[in-house]
Scaffold this motif. Sequence first.
Motif, PDB file in Angstrom:
ATOM      1  N   SER A   1       0.857  -1.184   0.000  1.00 62.25           N
ATOM      2  CA  SER A   1       0.000   0.000   0.000  1.00 62.25           C
ATOM      3  C   SER A   1       0.890   1.230   0.000  1.00 62.25           C
ATOM      4  O   SER A   1       2.083   1.151   0.305  1.00 62.25           O
TER       5      SER A   1
ATOM      6  N   GLU B   1      -4.381  -0.649 -16.319  1.00 62.70           N
ATOM      7  CA  GLU B   1      -5.445  -1.152 -15.457  1.00 62.70           C
ATOM      8  C   GLU B   1      -5.411  -0.546 -14.063  1.00 62.70           C
ATOM      9  O   GLU B   1      -6.234  -0.891 -13.215  1.00 62.70           O
ATOM     10  N   THR B   2      -4.460   0.340 -13.782  1.00 59.15           N
ATOM     11  CA  THR B   2      -4.360   0.958 -12.471  1.00 59.15           C
ATOM     12  C   THR B   2      -4.378   2.468 -12.596  1.00 59.15           C
ATOM     13  O   THR B   2      -4.057   3.032 -13.648  1.00 59.15           O
TER      14      THR B   2
ATOM     15  N   GLU C   1       1.610  -0.462  -6.982  1.00 57.97           N
ATOM     16  CA  GLU C   1       1.258  -1.189  -8.198  1.00 57.97           C
ATOM     17  C   GLU C   1       2.357  -1.051  -9.252  1.00 57.97           C
ATOM     18  O   GLU C   1       2.662  -2.014  -9.977  1.00 57.97           O
TER      19      GLU C   1
ATOM     20  N   GLY D   1      -8.481   7.658  -9.337  1.00 56.28           N
ATOM     21  CA  GLY D   1      -9.308   6.486  -9.566  1.00 56.28           C
ATOM     22  C   GLY D   1      -9.789   5.866  -8.269  1.00 56.28           C
ATOM     23  O   GLY D   1      -9.265   6.143  -7.182  1.00 56.28           O
ATOM     24  N   GLU D   2     -10.838   5.033  -8.381  1.00 59.29           N
ATOM     25  CA  GLU D   2     -11.423   4.334  -7.241  1.00 59.29           C
ATOM     26  C   GLU D   2     -11.804   5.281  -6.110  1.00 59.29           C
ATOM     27  O   GLU D   2     -11.666   4.961  -4.926  1.00 59.29           O
ATOM     28  N   GLY D   3     -12.273   6.479  -6.482  1.00 58.06           N
ATOM     29  CA  GLY D   3     -12.778   7.424  -5.496  1.00 58.06           C
ATOM     30  C   GLY D   3     -11.722   8.086  -4.643  1.00 58.06           C
ATOM     31  O   GLY D   3     -12.036   8.677  -3.600  1.00 58.06           O
ATOM     32  N   GLN D   4     -10.459   8.019  -5.075  1.00 55.04           N
ATOM     33  CA  GLN D   4      -9.363   8.588  -4.309  1.00 55.04           C
ATOM     34  C   GLN D   4      -8.735   9.768  -5.050  1.00 55.04           C
ATOM     35  O   GLN D   4      -8.784   9.858  -6.270  1.00 55.04           O
TER      36      GLN D   4
END
Length: 372
Positions: free
Chosen positions: A40, A65-66, A105, A208-211
């Motif tokens: 993380s 993809e990230t 990632e 992305g992903e709400g961040q």
Amino acid sequence: MENPVVVVGAGIAGLALVRALHRREVPAVALERREQLPSSGLAINIPGNGMTALSHLGLTDVLGETGAPIQRREYRDSRGKLLYAVDEAAFWSGRVPSRILGRPELLHALAQDLPSEAVRFGAAPEAFEQGPDGVTVQLSGGETLQGAFLVGADGVGSAVRRAFLGSEGRRTGLLAQASWRFMAPDPGVACFTVWLGRGRSFLAIPAGEGQVYCFASGVGGASVAADESWLQESFEDFPAPVRSILEHVRSGGIKLHHSPIEEVRIPAWHQGRVALIGDAAHATAPVWAQGAALAVEDALVLAELLDQEKDWAGVGAAYDQRRRARVEHVQRMTDRGSRAAGLPDWLRGLVLPRVGPSAYRSTFTELREPVV
């Protein structure tokens, strides 16, 4: 592994180099103090030249993809007034577009498919020695490792740089003394946005992903306190998106990172069979987000030379010559951007709408050309 390239550090620079060498079937091993790659962490902004470099490592699909694409930049004052904007999608059209990625990632992508012996975790170099035909690395615990070439990919505080090039070459960034970085819930930030106020700057990039990735610092050399109250006090009068982000910080549960902004400026990145890459060679303040991009470019160029040249004693000098002009261009543009950000509010409001777009083009037009 006989006579490998020994790489100190398995961050972005080190892993990119080991991956580039592995793809060319040049034996290499990275020595990393950590026991494993992080699972993380923060996001990282990779402009188009960095994404182009990563594409040469076969990572275009997996990195697509990230994170999220960066299509537009906006620079605003502390009241929210737009100073200027840049259409990044249009600028990088026909090239690999800019993207914000998760740093963990990215590290795992760089390490994927590498043989297990290519990265040694928990390996802490303590001493180095260079001979006419190779290098010797003394590890903690007494083990000795022999290599034919040594690369310092060990960041701003590089032990390899201290051992072979003497001068630290470190200086406080012209932009600011330090910064705060963190991830937070995205309150609806439309795009890469910088808000500039008196002696302070706040950047937010939808990741992305709400961040949203956030970078808060002083400008014009202003101090940045290590107490998180500095964040609340410095940006309490900034526009709603910033205040909303800081409300999440006040609520707790957000990991904050305070760190100095340091740069490295040294006249040589090599000595014999030793070379430096990435921040160990030329750390720059993150005005144009070139730290990771330049590191991966360094890795590609050095790997190409190690693959093509038979006499590795001259590779360091050839690498330095290939990379110097491009890096110094980024350093000059970083200094100009740092000075512009630190102008008094009233003058910055007059100057940036005129020079901001041209500064972006001047910086990145030269970087559109790939290095390999």
